[in-house]
Design an enzyme around this catalytic site. Structure first.
Site, PDB file in Angstrom:
ATOM      1  CB  VAL A  60      -1.006   0.038   1.181  1.00 34.50           C
ATOM      2  CG1 VAL A  60      -2.032  -1.067   1.068  1.00 34.50           C
ATOM      3  CG2 VAL A  60      -0.285   0.020   2.530  1.00 34.50           C
ATOM      4  CG  ASN A  86      -6.682  -4.526   8.105  1.00 35.48           C
ATOM      5  OD1 ASN A  86      -6.989  -4.392   9.289  1.00 35.48           O
ATOM      6  ND2 ASN A  86      -5.778  -5.411   7.708  1.00 35.48           N
ATOM      7  CE1 TYR A 151      -0.181   1.241  14.755  1.00 35.35           C
ATOM      8  CE2 TYR A 151      -0.982   1.630  16.989  1.00 35.35           C
ATOM      9  CZ  TYR A 151      -1.128   1.025  15.753  1.00 35.35           C
ATOM     10  OH  TYR A 151      -2.210   0.209  15.518  1.00 35.35           O
TER      11      TYR A 151
END
Ligand code: NAD
Length: 243
Positions: A60, A86, A151
């Site tokens: 991705v 996802n 993150y």
């Protein structure tokens, strides 16, 4: 269970964990599912396991590859109704230990990867003026987490991709939502210490960690007509952990 028969769905990062459970949940509801993984063989195996129509290779972070694959799926199946962005990575690092490479890989996978997927999905859905997209945020994107600054920042960005895209695409009949899982038992969280697991379970009103299926069922709701007036939302799936 909502009825997704006749719908064409794409799930990125579908070879394991939440992505695999989501592919399975959508297929169970009657959707024709295409899942992707970084490795083609693994994607094919996962597709067979999930009852998906196909498993394709996709990284991705590669905008052009995402665009080509999404266009190809829509062309082959005549439409694209559901996209679940996802694919994501998580690597912990205390502030003083954050390497530039970690910033680069986390942002290019979680933020840019999600953005590429949403952009390509929107382009494919625009013609039919209908569609539903779900992206994977996290409770840490909203609440922060020591040792997870990079993150957490990436997942805050993902939640805002959903909110902004929802505003932009609503008039085209396309809904965009995010789910914000708590601690879900997958390979991503397999490295948690026993103490960390006990602490999380102790803080969770429902008294357990989440399962991939818990997230998959919520995603299935959000992409279905049961959620026909829901867009731009970030749905927590955390057993009440953040309360
Ligand atoms: P996982 O590591 O088991 O699965 C992640 C999937 O993404 C894998 O299939 C992996 O191959 C794929 N992936 C990673 N980088 C990719 C890339 N560049 N291109 C294509 N695919 C790529 O993780 P999971 O727990 O199933 O997590 C799925 C999503 O949910 C992630 O976005 C994650 O951040 C998010 N999430 C997970 C939890 C949790 O507790 N497990 C909590 C909150 C959010």
């Amino acid at each position: 269970m909502p009825d997704l028969s006749g719908k064409i769905a794409l799930v990125t990062g579908g070879t394991r964990g939440i992505g695999l459970a989501t592919a399975r949940a959508l297929a169970e509801a009657g959707a024709t599912v295409v899942l992707t993984g970084r490795d083609e063989e693994r994607a094919k195996r996962a597709a067979a396991e999930a009852g998906a129509a196909a498993g394709l290779a996709l990284d991705v972070t590669d905008a052009k590859a995402v665009s080509t694959l999404v266009r190809g799926v829509a062309k082959e199946h005549g439409a694209l109704d559901i996209v679940v962005a996802n694919a994501g990575i998580m690597e912990d690092a205390l502030l003083g230990m954050i390497r530039e490479e970690l910033v680069e890989t986390t942002l290019s996978t979680n933020v840019a990867g999600t953005l590429h997927t949403v952009q390509a999905a929107a382009r494919a859905m625009m013609r039919k003026k209908t569609g539903a997209i779900v992206v994977l945020a996290s409770i840490v994107g909203e609440h922060g987490s020591a040792g997870q600054t990079v993150y957490a920042a990436s997942k805050a960005a993902v939640a805002n991709i959903a909110r902004s895209a929802a505003k932009e695409l609503g008039r085209s009949g396309i809904r965009v939502n995010a789910v914000a899982p708590g601690v879900i038992e997958t390979d991503l969280t397999a490295g948690l210490s026993e103490d960390a697991v006990a602490e999380n379970v102790g803080k969770t009103p429902l008294g357990r960690l989440g399962r991939p299926e818990d997230v998959a069922k919520a995603i299935r709701f959000l992409v279905s007509d049961e959620a026909s007036f829901v867009t731009g939302q970030v749905l927590g799936i955390d057993g009440g952990l953040v309360l």
